[in-house]
Design an enzyme around this catalytic site. Sequence first.
Site, PDB file in Angstrom:
ATOM      1  N   GLU A  56       0.825  -1.203   0.000  1.00 36.23           N
ATOM      2  CA  GLU A  56       0.000   0.000   0.000  1.00 36.23           C
ATOM      3  C   GLU A  56       0.860   1.255   0.000  1.00 36.23           C
ATOM      4  O   GLU A  56       1.736   1.416   0.854  1.00 36.23           O
ATOM      5  CB  GLU A  56      -0.900   0.034   1.243  1.00 36.23           C
ATOM      6  N   CYS A  57       0.609   2.144  -0.944  1.00 37.01           N
ATOM      7  CA  CYS A  57       1.202   3.482  -0.979  1.00 37.01           C
ATOM      8  C   CYS A  57       2.724   3.418  -0.829  1.00 37.01           C
ATOM      9  O   CYS A  57       3.424   3.018  -1.749  1.00 37.01           O
ATOM     10  CB  CYS A  57       0.551   4.376   0.078  1.00 37.01           C
TER      11      CYS A  57
END
Length: 434
Positions: free
Chosen positions: A320-321
């Site tokens: 994620e990210c």
Amino acid sequence: MVSAPAARAVLVSATASGQGKTSVTAALARKLSRTGQRVRVFKTGPDFLDPMLLARASGAPVQSLDLWMVGEEDCRRQLADAASDADVILIEGVMGLYDGEPSSADLARHFGLPVLAVIDASAMAQTAGAIVLGLRDYGPVHLAGVIANRVASQRHAEMVVGALREVPLLGSLGRQPSALPERHLGLVQPDEVEYLDSLLDRLADELALDEATWNALPLASFRQSAQPPQEATLAGKTIAVARDAAFAFIYPANLDCLRTLGAELVFFSPLADEPVPAEADAVFLPGGYPELHGEALASALAWRASLTSALQARLPVLAECGGMMALTDSITAVDGTRWDMAGLLPGRAVMQQRLAALGMQGWQTRHGVLRGHAFHYSRLEDGPAPSARAVRHPSGTEGEAIYRSGSLTASYFHAYFPSCPQAVADIFLGRSPA
């Protein structure tokens, strides 16, 4: 009939970001906890950094409350759980009181929470009254009182009191010689702030609280709703979670959700060049600040090799990210410095001065909507074609790209796992949740 658990509960809000909500909430949490009261703090909306600091101030984990991302029933359950073992519940709002859909005011009205308004009084006196009455009446909300922040003197505080009319001044906090430090994504992580506990103690000492008025606030009760049983679809699975200064953006509820699904969690540090633990059946690379640790990550050859081996062995990996950024070919800082990354996802992460995305988003899966948010200052250049896209809330417009390649799922989208646990289970089992 057994009565519902009750505690003194307030939602701390303001006219906008930057008024001192976090400082006041932290000061109040530390001040009350030092008197022996059990304090639980929640944060409204998507946030990773404020909860870390508020947990340090209160001595207890900080969870998220949001009518859309978390959901009404889970919010109610968390408030009831907190009221059963705490004397005080503090909920820090997000942005201004009426900003967002849903807003902090919506949350307050939904659960009958009184609002404590933080007013930056540094450049005003009597006008504070107009602002406070506007905050109260616009919604309206039940405004329990005001804390005047950044007051210059006792006389200044008295002028604010005279302008508030029937709204009580619950407390005041003077201008601080040193504030909680900030960075482009908000507050820095608590472990990075030297003498943080001394700073929190000073804030608590300098918060002038009208204890009689505070103690006169009514207790709030929250009826517990039955939580549906969760199928342990990850039973017997071990998930390796990256956790260090570069990968720290993890909702505590996400880890709780994985455990409820039956998974065992083990943690490792890419910054320390620790490889993925050998017992792992899947890997979670959460967001964080990889761009601040580019040099260390570029030279962390053991962990990069272990990720390569994990994907070759088709271990499911969710990035994620910031976790996704570390898997790209490279990260380029705002000043042009470039660091090679793992090269497991095509593309280059390029930092920029302005926000690239901000706000709530949801990913439609076969199990329902997996809700969450996006908040990042980088863009992915020359990345692969997305396999799906999240949708912005509430506009319904196209949101973050979601990339799936082999057993890898990667996106700038931060998921709130309890919003759709079975979709999360699919990802960590190597199945498409679509």
